[in-house]
Design an enzyme around this catalytic site. Structure first.
Site, PDB file in Angstrom:
ATOM      1  N   ALA A  65      23.262 -48.592  92.312  1.00  0.00           N
ATOM      2  CA  ALA A  65      23.766 -49.631  91.825  1.00  0.00           C
ATOM      3  C   ALA A  65      25.357 -49.589  92.927  1.00  0.00           C
ATOM      4  O   ALA A  65      26.105 -49.879  92.160  1.00  0.00           O
ATOM      5  CB  ALA A  65      24.374 -49.552  90.757  1.00  0.00           C
ATOM      6  N   HIS A  71      31.020 -47.643  97.211  1.00  0.00           N
ATOM      7  CA  HIS A  71      30.098 -46.353  97.787  1.00  0.00           C
ATOM      8  C   HIS A  71      30.104 -46.614  99.025  1.00  0.00           C
ATOM      9  O   HIS A  71      29.569 -45.475 100.044  1.00  0.00           O
ATOM     10  CB  HIS A  71      29.115 -46.743  97.240  1.00  0.00           C
ATOM     11  CG  HIS A  71      28.782 -46.853  95.964  1.00  0.00           C
ATOM     12  ND1 HIS A  71      28.277 -47.442  94.280  1.00  0.00           N
ATOM     13  CD2 HIS A  71      28.497 -45.365  94.637  1.00  0.00           C
ATOM     14  CE1 HIS A  71      28.016 -47.284  93.369  1.00  0.00           C
ATOM     15  NE2 HIS A  71      28.740 -46.157  93.370  1.00  0.00           N
ATOM     16  N   GLN A 102      37.178 -36.087  87.644  1.00  0.00           N
ATOM     17  CA  GLN A 102      35.705 -36.046  88.355  1.00  0.00           C
ATOM     18  C   GLN A 102      36.214 -35.037  90.010  1.00  0.00           C
ATOM     19  O   GLN A 102      35.312 -34.126  89.954  1.00  0.00           O
ATOM     20  CB  GLN A 102      34.446 -37.247  88.688  1.00  0.00           C
ATOM     21  CG  GLN A 102      33.430 -36.790  89.572  1.00  0.00           C
ATOM     22  CD  GLN A 102      32.463 -38.132  89.119  1.00  0.00           C
ATOM     23  OE1 GLN A 102      31.771 -38.484  88.195  1.00  0.00           O
ATOM     24  NE2 GLN A 102      32.400 -38.940  90.239  1.00  0.00           N
ATOM     25  N   ASP A 114      37.204 -41.964  90.011  1.00  0.00           N
ATOM     26  CA  ASP A 114      36.490 -41.109  89.180  1.00  0.00           C
ATOM     27  C   ASP A 114      37.486 -39.545  89.539  1.00  0.00           C
ATOM     28  O   ASP A 114      37.311 -38.671  89.498  1.00  0.00           O
ATOM     29  CB  ASP A 114      35.097 -40.613  89.342  1.00  0.00           C
ATOM     30  CG  ASP A 114      34.183 -42.262  89.237  1.00  0.00           C
ATOM     31  OD1 ASP A 114      34.375 -42.630  87.687  1.00  0.00           O
ATOM     32  OD2 ASP A 114      33.792 -42.453  89.616  1.00  0.00           O
ATOM     33  N   ARG A 117      29.727 -49.702  86.412  1.00  0.00           N
ATOM     34  CA  ARG A 117      30.042 -51.044  84.942  1.00  0.00           C
ATOM     35  C   ARG A 117      31.147 -51.645  84.516  1.00  0.00           C
ATOM     36  O   ARG A 117      30.391 -52.706  83.809  1.00  0.00           O
ATOM     37  CB  ARG A 117      30.457 -50.235  83.500  1.00  0.00           C
ATOM     38  CG  ARG A 117      29.694 -48.616  83.741  1.00  0.00           C
ATOM     39  CD  ARG A 117      30.051 -47.278  83.167  1.00  0.00           C
ATOM     40  NE  ARG A 117      29.140 -46.578  81.903  1.00  0.00           N
ATOM     41  CZ  ARG A 117      29.833 -45.144  82.961  1.00  0.00           C
ATOM     42  NH1 ARG A 117      30.226 -45.270  83.547  1.00  0.00           N
ATOM     43  NH2 ARG A 117      28.368 -44.513  82.554  1.00  0.00           N
ATOM     44  N   HIS A 157      28.266 -50.120  95.534  1.00  0.00           N
ATOM     45  CA  HIS A 157      29.306 -51.354  95.849  1.00  0.00           C
ATOM     46  C   HIS A 157      29.567 -51.017  97.098  1.00  0.00           C
ATOM     47  O   HIS A 157      29.833 -49.660  97.669  1.00  0.00           O
ATOM     48  CB  HIS A 157      29.738 -51.653  94.377  1.00  0.00           C
ATOM     49  CG  HIS A 157      30.517 -50.274  93.954  1.00  0.00           C
ATOM     50  ND1 HIS A 157      31.154 -49.837  94.615  1.00  0.00           N
ATOM     51  CD2 HIS A 157      30.623 -50.156  92.577  1.00  0.00           C
ATOM     52  CE1 HIS A 157      31.369 -48.670  93.202  1.00  0.00           C
ATOM     53  NE2 HIS A 157      31.078 -49.064  92.710  1.00  0.00           N
TER      54      HIS A 157
HETATM   55  O1  PAF Z   1      30.881 -40.350  90.558  1.00  0.00           O
HETATM   56  C1  PAF Z   1      29.117 -40.690  90.463  1.00  0.00           C
HETATM   57  O2  PAF Z   1      28.313 -41.471  90.549  1.00  0.00           O
HETATM   58  C2  PAF Z   1      28.363 -39.605  89.676  1.00  0.00           C
HETATM   59  O3  PAF Z   1      29.045 -39.281  88.754  1.00  0.00           O
HETATM   60  C3  PAF Z   1      27.973 -38.630  90.576  1.00  0.00           C
HETATM   61  C4  PAF Z   1      29.735 -37.714  91.508  1.00  0.00           C
HETATM   62  C5  PAF Z   1      26.658 -39.202  91.813  1.00  0.00           C
HETATM   63  C6  PAF Z   1      27.353 -37.670  89.502  1.00  0.00           C
HETATM   64  O4  PAF Z   1      26.209 -37.930  89.308  1.00  0.00           O
END
Ligand code: PAF
Length: 289
Positions: free
Chosen positions: A39, A44, A160, A157, A194, A41
């Site tokens: 998905a 990315h 993360q 994120d 999302r 955008h």
């Molecule tokens: O941020 C994301 O899209 C996901 O958490 C990742 C880092 C690709 C792991 O699945």
């Protein structure tokens, strides 16, 4: 097996990924990896562009990782459109797409779980048990499969990103983790796959989250107390029409531990609900105090 899709090659098996990566290694190429769940955008795309500018070959991974979704979360609803992702990747000039099936990543006897104590227990760890371990497990596997020189992640994120940095350092995975700033819509809403779940009415409300985080930073600069800033921010979001607040808080920017007083470096982070859509966002306070 390497299937050709225009200028972009797609591989579905780790063996195909390794084959291509080892041919790149033989040519002495510097390799960038951009892990995604598809998905795609502009957020990315900014990671992919950065990789293309800093490395010789860029591999993007597309895998909607079931281990990072809780039982009542949106795994089955999560937007999937590989054809349109392939078009984006082709247009931007990525070299390789690794898009494995679930059984390739998690064979039926898969039993490993990578957890990050402390950091992984706070905030998202509290509200989405299993999420950060799911991320760390899949990212560890992707990094080991691809062994890139650099891997790219967005600051949107933020926890993360911290967890991945800690995991890479602890396990001695020889890859540099590069962070890219959050990409936002013109009204401030952080881009997220999302966001497509939001109704038009809720989409109107969504940028209030970013404005509230900015107001918290202004409050810090004005010398206000952390606790009162957090309380005011929560009240304002609820009054504005947000349905639930998991957290809106000011934390140490590395440990994400609570702060009584803002000391550099720190970060304002939030996870909030508009209907069934959970939005997360964060901004740095360090530059402002
Ligand atoms: O941020 C994301 O899209 C996901 O958490 C990742 C880092 C690709 C792991 O699945």
């Amino acid at each position: 097996m390497v299937a050709k899709c225009g200028p972009l090659s797609t591989v579905r098996e780790a063996s195909g990924l390794r084959e291509t990566i080892s041919s790149w290694r033989s040519a002495n190429y510097k390799i960038g990896l951009v892990p995604t769940m598809g998905a795609l955008h502009e957020g990315h795309i900014s990671l992919i562009r950065r990789s293309l500018s800093e490395t010789d070959r860029t591999c993007v991974t597309l895998f909607v990782n079931p281990r990072q979704f809780g039982p009542s979360e949106d795994f089955s609803l999560y937007p999937r459109d590989e054809l349109s992702d392939v078009k984006v990747l082709t247009d931007v000039g990525a070299h390789l797409l690794f898009a494995p099936e679930q059984a390739e990543m998690y064979p039926s006897d898969f039993a490993t779980n990578v957890t990050i104590s402390g950091l992984g227990d706070r905030l998202e760890g509290e509200f989405r048990p299993g999420f950060l371990a799911g991320v760390a497990t899949v990212v560890a596997k992707l990094l080991i499969q691809a062994m890139p020189d650099v891997a790219y992640f967005g600051e949107k994120d933020y926890q993360q990103l911290l967890v991945i940095r800690q995991m890479v350092a602890d396990l001695g995975i020889p890859v540099a983790i590069r962070a890219m700033p959050t990409v936002r819509e013109a009204d401030g809403l952080a881009l997220s796959s999302r966001n497509s779940y939001l109704t038009p009415e809720r989409r109107e409300l969504a940028p209030i989250l970013y404005r509230t985080l900015c107001k918290m930073v202004e409050g810090v600069v004005a010398g206000k107390q952390v606790k009162s800033l957090e309380q005011c921010a929560e009240n304002e979001l609820l009054e504005a029409g947000f349905d639930r607040i998991d957290y809106i808080t000011i934390r140490d920017s590395q440990s994400l531990e609570q702060l009584n007083k803002v000391e550099k470096p720190s970060r304002a982070l939030a996870a909030v609900w508009l209907g069934k859509t959970r939005l997360i966002d964060n901004i740095s306070i360090s530059d402002s105090v």
